[in-house]
Design a protein around this motif. Structure first.
Motif: not given
Length: 68
Positions: A17, A20-21, A23-28, A52
């Motif tokens: 989680h 996932t959080d 990644l959804n904030k623009g990190w890779q 990022k």
């Protein structure tokens, strides 16, 4: 500016989680997942590097990378 972080934690759903959080904030994701075993606590510890790109910002030592 490119920002780098390394997330670690027990191999539990909570770690998934967290990733996932992020990644959804623009990190890779950067590279593969790492694993180690904590003998004292009898559990697997996972780690994942993330990066990022942050436009219009310059790196300053001591900055809070988690706020990027």
């Amino acid at each position: 500016m490119k920002v780098y972080r390394y997330l670690t934690g027990p191999d539990e759903i909570a770690f998934c989680h967290r990733v996932t959080d992020i990644l959804n904030k623009g990190w890779q994701l950067h590279g593969g997942l790492t694993l180690t075993y904590d003998v004292e606590r009898r559990r697997v510890i996972v780690g994942q590097a993330i990066v990022k790109d942050v436009e219009g910002a310059d790196y300053v030592p001591g900055m809070d990378l988690s706020a990027c």
